[in-house]
Design an enzyme around this catalytic site. Structure first.
Site, PDB file in Angstrom:
ATOM      1  N   ASN A  56       0.850  -1.188   0.000  1.00 13.45           N
ATOM      2  CA  ASN A  56       0.000   0.000   0.000  1.00 13.45           C
ATOM      3  C   ASN A  56       0.893   1.247   0.000  1.00 13.45           C
ATOM      4  O   ASN A  56       1.717   1.421   0.912  1.00 13.45           O
ATOM      5  CB  ASN A  56      -0.897  -0.029   1.251  1.00 13.45           C
ATOM      6  CG  ASN A  56      -1.840   1.154   1.307  1.00 13.45           C
ATOM      7  OD1 ASN A  56      -1.422   2.290   1.100  1.00 13.45           O
ATOM      8  ND2 ASN A  56      -3.091   0.910   1.597  1.00 13.45           N
ATOM      9  N   HIS A  90       0.935   6.295   1.776  1.00  9.56           N
ATOM     10  CA  HIS A  90       1.693   7.273   2.567  1.00  9.56           C
ATOM     11  C   HIS A  90       2.808   7.959   1.778  1.00  9.56           C
ATOM     12  O   HIS A  90       3.384   8.935   2.249  1.00  9.56           O
ATOM     13  CB  HIS A  90       2.180   6.651   3.865  1.00  9.56           C
ATOM     14  CG  HIS A  90       1.014   6.321   4.755  1.00  9.56           C
ATOM     15  ND1 HIS A  90      -0.009   7.222   4.990  1.00  9.56           N
ATOM     16  CD2 HIS A  90       0.669   5.192   5.408  1.00  9.56           C
ATOM     17  CE1 HIS A  90      -0.913   6.655   5.765  1.00  9.56           C
ATOM     18  NE2 HIS A  90      -0.537   5.417   6.029  1.00  9.56           N
ATOM     19  N   HIS A 146      -5.752   3.570  -1.498  1.00  7.77           N
ATOM     20  CA  HIS A 146      -7.081   3.862  -0.955  1.00  7.77           C
ATOM     21  C   HIS A 146      -7.482   5.254  -1.427  1.00  7.77           C
ATOM     22  O   HIS A 146      -6.848   6.239  -1.051  1.00  7.77           O
ATOM     23  CB  HIS A 146      -7.005   3.805   0.587  1.00  7.77           C
ATOM     24  CG  HIS A 146      -8.313   3.957   1.283  1.00  7.77           C
ATOM     25  ND1 HIS A 146      -8.447   3.757   2.633  1.00  7.77           N
ATOM     26  CD2 HIS A 146      -9.550   4.277   0.836  1.00  7.77           C
ATOM     27  CE1 HIS A 146      -9.709   3.949   2.990  1.00  7.77           C
ATOM     28  NE2 HIS A 146     -10.405   4.285   1.913  1.00  7.77           N
ATOM     29  N   ARG A 205      -9.644   7.853  -0.737  1.00  9.98           N
ATOM     30  CA  ARG A 205     -10.573   8.240   0.340  1.00  9.98           C
ATOM     31  C   ARG A 205     -11.481   9.355  -0.135  1.00  9.98           C
ATOM     32  O   ARG A 205     -11.110  10.159  -0.998  1.00  9.98           O
ATOM     33  CB  ARG A 205      -9.778   8.699   1.576  1.00  9.98           C
ATOM     34  CG  ARG A 205      -8.963   7.596   2.230  1.00  9.98           C
ATOM     35  CD  ARG A 205      -8.376   8.093   3.531  1.00  9.98           C
ATOM     36  NE  ARG A 205      -9.413   8.247   4.523  1.00  9.98           N
ATOM     37  CZ  ARG A 205      -9.642   7.381   5.526  1.00  9.98           C
ATOM     38  NH1 ARG A 205      -8.874   6.337   5.689  1.00  9.98           N
ATOM     39  NH2 ARG A 205     -10.609   7.610   6.379  1.00  9.98           N
ATOM     40  N   ARG A 253      -7.307  12.649   1.137  1.00  6.22           N
ATOM     41  CA  ARG A 253      -6.193  13.138   1.959  1.00  6.22           C
ATOM     42  C   ARG A 253      -4.834  12.677   1.453  1.00  6.22           C
ATOM     43  O   ARG A 253      -3.824  13.264   1.770  1.00  6.22           O
ATOM     44  CB  ARG A 253      -6.373  12.747   3.423  1.00  6.22           C
ATOM     45  CG  ARG A 253      -6.240  11.271   3.686  1.00  6.22           C
ATOM     46  CD  ARG A 253      -6.276  10.977   5.163  1.00  6.22           C
ATOM     47  NE  ARG A 253      -7.614  11.142   5.718  1.00  6.22           N
ATOM     48  CZ  ARG A 253      -8.017  10.535   6.836  1.00  6.22           C
ATOM     49  NH1 ARG A 253      -7.192   9.767   7.504  1.00  6.22           N
ATOM     50  NH2 ARG A 253      -9.233  10.707   7.290  1.00  6.22           N
ATOM     51  N   GLU A 301      -8.688   0.271  -2.692  1.00  5.24           N
ATOM     52  CA  GLU A 301      -9.544   0.293  -1.499  1.00  5.24           C
ATOM     53  C   GLU A 301     -10.452   1.505  -1.596  1.00  5.24           C
ATOM     54  O   GLU A 301     -10.005   2.599  -1.945  1.00  5.24           O
ATOM     55  CB  GLU A 301      -8.696   0.460  -0.234  1.00  5.24           C
ATOM     56  CG  GLU A 301      -7.857  -0.715   0.131  1.00  5.24           C
ATOM     57  CD  GLU A 301      -7.012  -0.392   1.360  1.00  5.24           C
ATOM     58  OE1 GLU A 301      -7.250   0.611   2.046  1.00  5.24           O
ATOM     59  OE2 GLU A 301      -6.083  -1.146   1.606  1.00  5.24           O
ATOM     60  N   THR A 322      -8.174   3.198   8.524  1.00  7.46           N
ATOM     61  CA  THR A 322      -9.376   2.372   8.603  1.00  7.46           C
ATOM     62  C   THR A 322      -9.422   1.707   9.982  1.00  7.46           C
ATOM     63  O   THR A 322      -8.460   1.078  10.403  1.00  7.46           O
ATOM     64  CB  THR A 322      -9.335   1.286   7.503  1.00  7.46           C
ATOM     65  OG1 THR A 322      -8.939   1.910   6.291  1.00  7.46           O
ATOM     66  CG2 THR A 322     -10.678   0.637   7.335  1.00  7.46           C
ATOM     67  N   GLU A 377     -10.902  -9.572   2.928  1.00  9.03           N
ATOM     68  CA  GLU A 377      -9.614  -9.213   3.531  1.00  9.03           C
ATOM     69  C   GLU A 377      -9.839  -9.195   5.030  1.00  9.03           C
ATOM     70  O   GLU A 377     -10.664  -8.417   5.537  1.00  9.03           O
ATOM     71  CB  GLU A 377      -9.117  -7.851   3.035  1.00  9.03           C
ATOM     72  CG  GLU A 377      -7.781  -7.507   3.688  1.00  9.03           C
ATOM     73  CD  GLU A 377      -7.086  -6.287   3.113  1.00  9.03           C
ATOM     74  OE1 GLU A 377      -7.253  -6.001   1.903  1.00  9.03           O
ATOM     75  OE2 GLU A 377      -6.371  -5.621   3.881  1.00  9.03           O
ATOM     76  N   HIS A 415      -3.535  -4.808   7.651  1.00  5.18           N
ATOM     77  CA  HIS A 415      -3.695  -3.694   8.580  1.00  5.18           C
ATOM     78  C   HIS A 415      -2.796  -3.878   9.796  1.00  5.18           C
ATOM     79  O   HIS A 415      -2.929  -4.859  10.521  1.00  5.18           O
ATOM     80  CB  HIS A 415      -5.139  -3.486   9.047  1.00  5.18           C
ATOM     81  CG  HIS A 415      -5.388  -2.039   9.357  1.00  5.18           C
ATOM     82  ND1 HIS A 415      -4.959  -1.451  10.518  1.00  5.18           N
ATOM     83  CD2 HIS A 415      -5.965  -1.070   8.622  1.00  5.18           C
ATOM     84  CE1 HIS A 415      -5.282  -0.177  10.497  1.00  5.18           C
ATOM     85  NE2 HIS A 415      -5.887   0.093   9.353  1.00  5.18           N
ATOM     86  N   HIS A 444       1.957   0.985   5.969  1.00  2.00           N
ATOM     87  CA  HIS A 444       2.666   1.923   6.838  1.00  2.00           C
ATOM     88  C   HIS A 444       4.060   1.451   7.229  1.00  2.00           C
ATOM     89  O   HIS A 444       5.027   2.218   7.139  1.00  2.00           O
ATOM     90  CB  HIS A 444       1.812   2.200   8.087  1.00  2.00           C
ATOM     91  CG  HIS A 444       2.369   3.268   8.943  1.00  2.00           C
ATOM     92  ND1 HIS A 444       3.246   3.010   9.976  1.00  2.00           N
ATOM     93  CD2 HIS A 444       2.219   4.613   8.903  1.00  2.00           C
ATOM     94  CE1 HIS A 444       3.590   4.148  10.539  1.00  2.00           C
ATOM     95  NE2 HIS A 444       2.984   5.132   9.904  1.00  2.00           N
TER      96      HIS A 444
HETATM   97  N1  PXP Z   1      -5.787  -3.240   4.297  1.00  2.40           N
HETATM   98  C1  PXP Z   1      -6.750  -2.285   4.417  1.00  2.40           C
HETATM   99  C2  PXP Z   1      -8.148  -2.655   4.084  1.00  2.40           C
HETATM  100  C3  PXP Z   1      -6.441  -0.972   4.830  1.00  2.40           C
HETATM  101  O1  PXP Z   1      -7.406  -0.046   4.923  1.00  2.40           O
HETATM  102  C4  PXP Z   1      -5.091  -0.658   5.084  1.00  2.40           C
HETATM  103  C5  PXP Z   1      -4.729   0.745   5.466  1.00  2.40           C
HETATM  104  O2  PXP Z   1      -4.951   1.583   4.381  1.00  2.40           O
HETATM  105  C6  PXP Z   1      -4.122  -1.666   4.952  1.00  2.40           C
HETATM  106  C7  PXP Z   1      -4.501  -2.959   4.575  1.00  2.40           C
HETATM  107  C8  PXP Z   1      -2.678  -1.400   5.223  1.00  2.40           C
HETATM  108  O3  PXP Z   1      -2.531  -1.143   6.583  1.00  2.40           O
HETATM  109  P1  PXP Z   1      -1.140  -0.622   7.133  1.00  2.40           P
HETATM  110  O4  PXP Z   1      -0.862   0.690   6.486  1.00  2.40           O
HETATM  111  O5  PXP Z   1      -1.360  -0.534   8.607  1.00  2.40           O
HETATM  112  O6  PXP Z   1      -0.120  -1.674   6.750  1.00  2.40           O
END
Ligand code: PXP
Length: 244
Positions: A7, A10, A43, A45, A49, A70, A101, A151, A191, A214
């Protein structure tokens, strides 16, 4: 061994901090793929953001592995998804003030809220996944409304501070994944996963994809994106060994 979806939201968060052009998520997508990521996750949003509409369009043109979008189960974003046609749409709950999330979708409680969006994706042939808590009722409900995949929310597992708590959260994930596999659902998880807690999840072979953002982007600040992705990929690609 599970696939790794990275992801890159960031990277866009950092760009938006100054409202300029760098760092560009497009460059990040190319680098994570070169480092061995099996997919790119963003994502879009409602409050925009981090990832912007333009990023999504360009990513669709550029990503060579798999683009997982997402999004909230909301019609205005669904229209964008239907135009861009990512490889997978993952529906997530979204609250305006949240930092990230916060919980899974209430599929079992309110299947009707997802019905309009789900019908749109079904009709257009775009596969979709539902981000849910590791709870057998939610898995069953996701199956009942004909989701292609789920997921599993690994936040509670990742945030557990005591061994006993972590064990209980791990068992919830195991139970949910076992049921989902019997029902024929695709099974992803994500997540809060990081370089310390991810490895244990490789003990659940039913989970075929891990989506991580992250921790990889945070590490990349110090070691570079290429090394951060390769290190995560190596962790999930080698068998788990119990520490005794
Ligand atoms: N999966 C989903 C559905 C999420 O919303 C997120 C955060 O955007 C992630 C995975 C990734 O989470 P993290 O950034 O904590 O690794």
């Amino acid at each position: 061994m599970p696939r790794l979806g990275v992801n890159i939201d960031h990277v866009a968060t950092l760009r938006q901090a100054r409202g300029g052009r760098e760092p560009d998520p497009l460059g990040a997508a190319m680098l994570v793929e070169l480092a061995g990521a099996d997919g790119v996750v963003v994502h879009l949003r409602e409050d925009r953001r981090h990832i912007q509409d333009r990023d999504l369009i360009l990513l669709k043109e550029t990503v060579q592995t798999k683009l997982n979008l997402e999004m909230a189960a909301e019609e205005s974003v669904a229209k964008i998804a239907l135009n861009v046609r990512p490889d997978l749409v993952t529906l997530v709950p979204e609250r305006r003030q949240e930092l990230t999330t916060e919980g899974g979708l209430a599929v079992a409680e309110h299947p009707e809220r997802l019905q309009v969006i789900i019908t749109l994706f079904h009709d257009s042939g775009i596969p979709f996944s539902l981000f849910i808590d590791p709870d057998v009722n939610q898995v069953q409900a996701a199956h009942s409304i004909h989701a292609d995949s789920i997921e599993l929310h690994t936040g509670p597992y990742a945030n557990s501070s005591r061994l006993k708590e972590e064990q209980a959260e791990f068992e919830n994930l195991l139970q949910a994944a076992t049921l989902a596999s019997k029902l024929g659902l695709g099974i992803h998880a994500g997540h809060g996963l990081n370089y310390q807690n991810v490895k244990r999840l490789t003990q659940i072979p039913e989970i075929t994809e891990l989506n991580i953002g992250h921790s990889i982007i945070a590490r990349s600040v110090f070691v570079g994106l290429d090394r951060a992705v390769r290190e995560m990929k190596a962790l999930i690609s080698t068998p788990f060994q119990s520490q005794g």
